[in-house]
Design an enzyme around this catalytic site. Sequence first.
Site, mmCIF file in Angstrom:
data_model
loop_
_atom_site.group_PDB
_atom_site.id
_atom_site.type_symbol
_atom_site.label_atom_id
_atom_site.label_comp_id
_atom_site.label_asym_id
_atom_site.label_seq_id
_atom_site.Cartn_x
_atom_site.Cartn_y
_atom_site.Cartn_z
ATOM 1 N N ASP A 182 -3.150 4.661 -2.332
ATOM 2 C CA ASP A 182 -4.269 5.160 -1.551
ATOM 3 C C ASP A 182 -4.690 6.554 -2.040
ATOM 4 O O ASP A 182 -3.842 7.442 -2.188
ATOM 5 C CB ASP A 182 -3.849 5.220 -0.080
ATOM 6 C CG ASP A 182 -4.984 5.543 0.857
ATOM 7 O OD1 ASP A 182 -5.933 4.744 0.925
ATOM 8 O OD2 ASP A 182 -4.922 6.590 1.530
ATOM 9 N N GLU A 194 -6.286 3.927 -6.172
ATOM 10 C CA GLU A 194 -7.602 4.133 -5.578
ATOM 11 C C GLU A 194 -8.039 5.550 -5.918
ATOM 12 O O GLU A 194 -7.352 6.507 -5.578
ATOM 13 C CB GLU A 194 -7.545 3.956 -4.057
ATOM 14 C CG GLU A 194 -8.909 4.119 -3.403
ATOM 15 C CD GLU A 194 -8.835 4.324 -1.906
ATOM 16 O OE1 GLU A 194 -9.789 3.912 -1.221
ATOM 17 O OE2 GLU A 194 -7.862 4.903 -1.410
ATOM 18 N N ASP A 214 0.857 -1.184 0.000
ATOM 19 C CA ASP A 214 0.000 0.000 0.000
ATOM 20 C C ASP A 214 0.894 1.235 0.000
ATOM 21 O O ASP A 214 1.823 1.332 0.804
ATOM 22 C CB ASP A 214 -0.899 0.007 1.243
ATOM 23 C CG ASP A 214 -2.334 0.359 0.919
ATOM 24 O OD1 ASP A 214 -2.531 1.394 0.262
ATOM 25 O OD2 ASP A 214 -3.247 -0.380 1.311
ATOM 26 N N HIS A 245 -11.074 -3.394 2.624
ATOM 27 C CA HIS A 245 -11.034 -3.029 4.040
ATOM 28 C C HIS A 245 -11.951 -1.850 4.369
ATOM 29 O O HIS A 245 -12.208 -1.581 5.547
ATOM 30 C CB HIS A 245 -9.603 -2.677 4.439
ATOM 31 C CG HIS A 245 -9.067 -1.490 3.703
ATOM 32 N ND1 HIS A 245 -8.738 -1.534 2.362
ATOM 33 C CD2 HIS A 245 -8.834 -0.215 4.093
ATOM 34 C CE1 HIS A 245 -8.323 -0.342 1.973
ATOM 35 N NE2 HIS A 245 -8.372 0.475 3.015
ATOM 36 N N ASP A 246 -12.441 -1.158 3.344
ATOM 37 C CA ASP A 246 -13.329 -0.001 3.552
ATOM 38 C C ASP A 246 -14.792 -0.317 3.264
ATOM 39 O O ASP A 246 -15.650 0.551 3.435
ATOM 40 C CB ASP A 246 -12.909 1.166 2.645
ATOM 41 C CG ASP A 246 -11.660 1.874 3.131
ATOM 42 O OD1 ASP A 246 -11.380 1.833 4.342
ATOM 43 O OD2 ASP A 246 -10.956 2.472 2.287
#
Length: 531
Positions: free
Chosen positions: A185, A236, A97, A309-310
């Site tokens: 991210d 993302e 990440d 994860h979100d």
Amino acid sequence: MTDWWKKACVYQIYPRSFMDSNGDGIGDLEGIIQKLDYLKKLGVDIIWLSPIYDSPNDDNGYDIRDYYSIMHEFGTMDDFDSLLNEIHQRDMKLMMDLVVNHTSDEHEWFRKYDDFYYWRDQPNNWKSIFSGPAWTYDKVRDQYYLHIFSKKQPDLNWENHKVREKVYEMMRWWLDQGVDGFRMDVINFISKEPSLPDAPDGDGSPYFMNGPRIHEFLREMNDEVLSNYDCVTVGEMPGATPEDAMIYTNPKNREVNMIFTFEHMDLDSGSNGKWDLKPLNLIDLKENLEKWQHALYKNGWNSLYWNNHDQPRIVSRFGDDGKYRVESAKMLATCLHMMQGTPYVYQGEEIGMTNVAFDSINRYQDIETLNMYHEKKSEGWSHNSIMKSIYAKGRDNARTPMQWSDASNSGFTTGRPWIDVNPNYKTINVEQALQDSNSIFYHYQSLIKLRKTYNIITTGKFKLIHRHHPNVFAFERIDEHEKLIVYCNFSDSTHTFDLPNGEILIHNYHQLDSNQELNLRPWEAVVFYQN
């Protein structure tokens, strides 16, 4: 360099919740090493780790204090080296990440370099995505700093070339260690409108999503770093449209290999955003995914996901996590994996893990959820109405510990887990799934194998059929000499169609219920192959 990632399947690990090796209740790198053979058995090619860097954990690792060291709860750099080596020995790859829109306010840059962040004597009216204002007053500087997320996550000023040089230096360092790529991210937030103007209702997103220099910054990143390595990149990008994605992912533009879109994840939200619940309209979902499939065909590349994860658990969200949990989980997997793009599996998705409904707000850990709860309470929402939204959409749905067995704490830890385990681990767990030849796990395993066996899954054109059917998502994948016909029933009722020709490639029931017709039973999915 080949586009090896086009036939790959990615498995996302949320390290804190995956496997704890030392009994402190927190997942760690050694725990991941212990489970690599399980991931190899599933058939995945790339493991994506949510952040493992040193962090004060205000936002579970997405607030990075030191990009060059490992969070002590997860282990050491020696543990990381062992993990990377073990992954490569199994012919899998590791994607890290990359969190460079912001750092932690405890990063040395925050005190050391004045011009690495956004400082103002007078803040604008932007609101934080995590509730409250997007500016916090700093006594030391007697100024306000910008944070699109938590006040402990100040935004980096990418207008400063020194910031970019520091980021590129760090990226090279990790790639030189041998990592195989980055999930970036909120990477389309890094370019802000320099004047940082006030925004209607405080929504600053038009001024920081897909900002004025975003393509310049991504091309510079590619030229300076990424083009020198055989690596994979996924950005993302909240708020990115298919037209944006065509630019971001077109190889000629030298930006990223693929992006995460959020459009299909917003379809069950009302006009007041994520916590404003509304039922999914399947026709909306079909037409949205069709739009992305068409836009990027031969122009770029899609990433395919239901979970991360979100996001809440997809079987509880778009499926049926009760009577038809197994059938609907397999159906959702089939629908996604038969499209064009690189599929992502989030830990526990492959065994059909579900949302959780904790009985108290005090059992929740996520900063976004807790901030929202207190904000809504102050606005007069009832406790029950807020909890209903949290049960449906809260990020902790994805963060309960991985359910390995029916042993204490689902086999995740011998200690007290950092967040409570979903009580259904007694019946939903890896051990049970591996012993059942008809489990969701083996269905995912089959889907991943099919992608490697049939080129049409990677290359075929997407064609939506039965467009206006309210309960069935059906589509074809078409190549010069081959065709796939995919039927997915998103309901607990039966629907009848003409029976397609061809062999059955994969199916989530034991056999078809057909007599010259295709009778799609509740949550049934079937794929036909013609050549």
